[in-house]
Design a protein around this motif. Structure first.
Motif, mmCIF file in Angstrom:
data_model
loop_
_atom_site.group_PDB
_atom_site.id
_atom_site.type_symbol
_atom_site.label_atom_id
_atom_site.label_comp_id
_atom_site.label_asym_id
_atom_site.label_seq_id
_atom_site.Cartn_x
_atom_site.Cartn_y
_atom_site.Cartn_z
ATOM 1 N N MET A 1 0.845 -1.163 0.000
ATOM 2 C CA MET A 1 0.000 0.000 0.000
ATOM 3 C C MET A 1 0.897 1.235 0.000
ATOM 4 O O MET A 1 1.873 1.296 0.716
ATOM 5 C CB MET A 1 -0.879 -0.008 1.252
ATOM 6 C CG MET A 1 -1.656 1.255 1.441
ATOM 7 S SD MET A 1 -2.507 1.420 3.033
ATOM 8 C CE MET A 1 -3.061 -0.190 3.415
ATOM 9 N N LYS A 2 0.544 2.208 -0.806
ATOM 10 C CA LYS A 2 1.285 3.463 -0.821
ATOM 11 C C LYS A 2 0.403 4.560 -0.259
ATOM 12 O O LYS A 2 -0.789 4.598 -0.503
ATOM 13 C CB LYS A 2 1.716 3.823 -2.236
ATOM 14 C CG LYS A 2 2.799 2.915 -2.735
ATOM 15 C CD LYS A 2 3.392 3.403 -4.004
ATOM 16 C CE LYS A 2 4.490 2.452 -4.432
ATOM 17 N NZ LYS A 2 5.157 2.897 -5.609
ATOM 18 N N VAL A 3 1.039 5.442 0.485
ATOM 19 C CA VAL A 3 0.326 6.531 1.131
ATOM 20 C C VAL A 3 0.940 7.842 0.675
ATOM 21 O O VAL A 3 2.158 7.960 0.591
ATOM 22 C CB VAL A 3 0.433 6.403 2.673
ATOM 23 C CG1 VAL A 3 -0.218 7.562 3.359
ATOM 24 C CG2 VAL A 3 -0.177 5.086 3.130
ATOM 25 N N CYS A 5 0.914 11.840 1.604
ATOM 26 C CA CYS A 5 0.533 12.672 2.727
ATOM 27 C C CYS A 5 0.608 14.153 2.398
ATOM 28 O O CYS A 5 1.210 14.550 1.416
ATOM 29 C CB CYS A 5 1.448 12.359 3.902
ATOM 30 S SG CYS A 5 1.397 10.616 4.329
ATOM 31 N N GLN A 10 5.997 10.036 0.241
ATOM 32 C CA GLN A 10 5.250 8.801 0.005
ATOM 33 C C GLN A 10 5.778 7.779 0.996
ATOM 34 O O GLN A 10 6.912 7.870 1.444
ATOM 35 C CB GLN A 10 5.495 8.278 -1.397
ATOM 36 C CG GLN A 10 5.012 9.176 -2.494
ATOM 37 C CD GLN A 10 5.292 8.579 -3.863
ATOM 38 O OE1 GLN A 10 5.485 7.385 -4.018
ATOM 39 N NE2 GLN A 10 5.330 9.438 -4.851
ATOM 40 N N GLU A 12 5.741 3.390 1.929
ATOM 41 C CA GLU A 12 5.396 2.033 1.516
ATOM 42 C C GLU A 12 5.725 1.099 2.671
ATOM 43 O O GLU A 12 6.791 1.199 3.276
ATOM 44 C CB GLU A 12 6.193 1.667 0.265
ATOM 45 C CG GLU A 12 5.808 0.362 -0.345
ATOM 46 C CD GLU A 12 6.487 0.133 -1.702
ATOM 47 O OE1 GLU A 12 6.059 -0.810 -2.372
ATOM 48 O OE2 GLU A 12 7.417 0.865 -2.076
ATOM 49 N N TRP A 54 7.243 1.210 7.902
ATOM 50 C CA TRP A 54 6.990 1.994 6.702
ATOM 51 C C TRP A 54 8.256 2.719 6.303
ATOM 52 O O TRP A 54 8.943 3.299 7.150
ATOM 53 C CB TRP A 54 5.865 2.991 6.951
ATOM 54 C CG TRP A 54 4.555 2.305 7.148
ATOM 55 C CD1 TRP A 54 4.097 1.710 8.283
ATOM 56 C CD2 TRP A 54 3.535 2.122 6.164
ATOM 57 N NE1 TRP A 54 2.845 1.166 8.070
ATOM 58 C CE2 TRP A 54 2.473 1.416 6.781
ATOM 59 C CE3 TRP A 54 3.399 2.498 4.832
ATOM 60 C CZ2 TRP A 54 1.309 1.070 6.107
ATOM 61 C CZ3 TRP A 54 2.241 2.157 4.162
ATOM 62 C CH2 TRP A 54 1.217 1.446 4.800
ATOM 63 N N TYR A 75 -1.538 8.348 10.426
ATOM 64 C CA TYR A 75 -2.062 8.374 9.061
ATOM 65 C C TYR A 75 -3.236 7.440 8.791
ATOM 66 O O TYR A 75 -3.729 7.386 7.684
ATOM 67 C CB TYR A 75 -0.942 8.062 8.066
ATOM 68 C CG TYR A 75 0.201 9.028 8.174
ATOM 69 C CD1 TYR A 75 0.068 10.340 7.754
ATOM 70 C CD2 TYR A 75 1.403 8.638 8.731
ATOM 71 C CE1 TYR A 75 1.104 11.241 7.874
ATOM 72 C CE2 TYR A 75 2.456 9.535 8.854
ATOM 73 C CZ TYR A 75 2.296 10.829 8.420
ATOM 74 O OH TYR A 75 3.321 11.713 8.545
ATOM 75 N N LYS A 76 -3.720 6.705 9.791
ATOM 76 C CA LYS A 76 -4.777 5.721 9.548
ATOM 77 C C LYS A 76 -6.091 6.344 9.107
ATOM 78 O O LYS A 76 -6.906 5.698 8.490
ATOM 79 C CB LYS A 76 -5.003 4.841 10.770
ATOM 80 C CG LYS A 76 -5.663 5.554 11.931
ATOM 81 C CD LYS A 76 -5.892 4.602 13.062
ATOM 82 C CE LYS A 76 -6.554 5.338 14.222
ATOM 83 N NZ LYS A 76 -6.761 4.493 15.351
ATOM 84 N N VAL A 80 -9.226 6.868 1.490
ATOM 85 C CA VAL A 80 -8.768 5.930 0.476
ATOM 86 C C VAL A 80 -9.429 6.314 -0.840
ATOM 87 O O VAL A 80 -10.654 6.436 -0.909
ATOM 88 C CB VAL A 80 -9.124 4.480 0.866
ATOM 89 C CG1 VAL A 80 -8.685 3.510 -0.211
ATOM 90 C CG2 VAL A 80 -8.502 4.117 2.208
ATOM 91 N N TYR A 134 -3.749 11.115 1.289
ATOM 92 C CA TYR A 134 -4.632 9.999 0.967
ATOM 93 C C TYR A 134 -3.864 8.698 0.881
ATOM 94 O O TYR A 134 -2.640 8.675 0.813
ATOM 95 C CB TYR A 134 -5.349 10.248 -0.361
ATOM 96 C CG TYR A 134 -4.407 10.613 -1.504
ATOM 97 C CD1 TYR A 134 -3.831 9.624 -2.291
ATOM 98 C CD2 TYR A 134 -4.084 11.931 -1.764
ATOM 99 C CE1 TYR A 134 -2.963 9.960 -3.310
ATOM 100 C CE2 TYR A 134 -3.231 12.271 -2.796
ATOM 101 C CZ TYR A 134 -2.665 11.278 -3.558
ATOM 102 O OH TYR A 134 -1.793 11.601 -4.575
ATOM 103 N N VAL A 135 -4.623 7.625 0.878
ATOM 104 C CA VAL A 135 -4.117 6.285 0.640
ATOM 105 C C VAL A 135 -4.676 5.840 -0.690
ATOM 106 O O VAL A 135 -5.865 6.019 -0.955
ATOM 107 C CB VAL A 135 -4.571 5.310 1.758
ATOM 108 C CG1 VAL A 135 -4.140 3.887 1.455
ATOM 109 C CG2 VAL A 135 -4.051 5.757 3.112
#
Length: 140
Positions: A1-3, A5, A10, A12, A54, A75-76, A80, A134-135
């Motif tokens: 999963m990449k985030v 912010c 970014q 991972e 991460w 960041y949860k 998405v 976002y995710v």
């Protein structure tokens, strides 16, 4: 999963794969015990990497670690969004456009129908993603 912010980076999640070890140039300082090796992986300048941590990458290519626990706390709550919507946000920000332009382009029909429909029906999520990060939704 990449985030992605609000702060320009970014992240991972490290899965322990050799592909990620190579990608992030992790250093193995593990000890050889008999015929088995016990890997200890390190990210240069950041410390020991465990599966689930991460690896964050900044805009200038700098990298640092974030433990899974800290990452989830901070960041949860990020929204998405689909990859194609993330691409629109990224390109619009890169071009110094405003969020209003994205919505206006949506209503003018500049995006594929499926993308435009998603943006229209998830306008609040798009706005939150624009402002907070976002995710990217994982492929199904």
């Amino acid at each position: 999963m990449k985030v992605y912010c609000k702060q320009p980076f970014q992240a991972e999640q490290f899965d322990g794969s050799s592909e990620m070890v190579d990608k992030y140039e992790l250093i193995d300082t593990g000890i050889i015990l008999g015929t088995h090796s016990s890997p200890e992986l390190y990210l240069t300048g950041s410390g020991k990497v465990d599966v689930g941590d991460w690896i964050a990458t900044g805009v200038n290519g700098e990298r640092w670690l974030i433990t899974d626990e800290v990452f989830k706390q901070k960041y949860k709550e990020l929204p998405v969004i689909p990859e194609n919507v993330a691409y629109i946000i990224k390109q619009a920000k890169k071009g110094d456009y405003k969020l209003g332009w994205v919505f206006n382009a949506t209503y003018l029909g500049l995006w594929r129908v499926s993308v435009g429909n998603w943006i229209r029906t998830h306008a609040d999520t798009v706005a939150r993603a624009w402002l907070d990060g976002y995710v990217v939704e994982e492929d199904k």
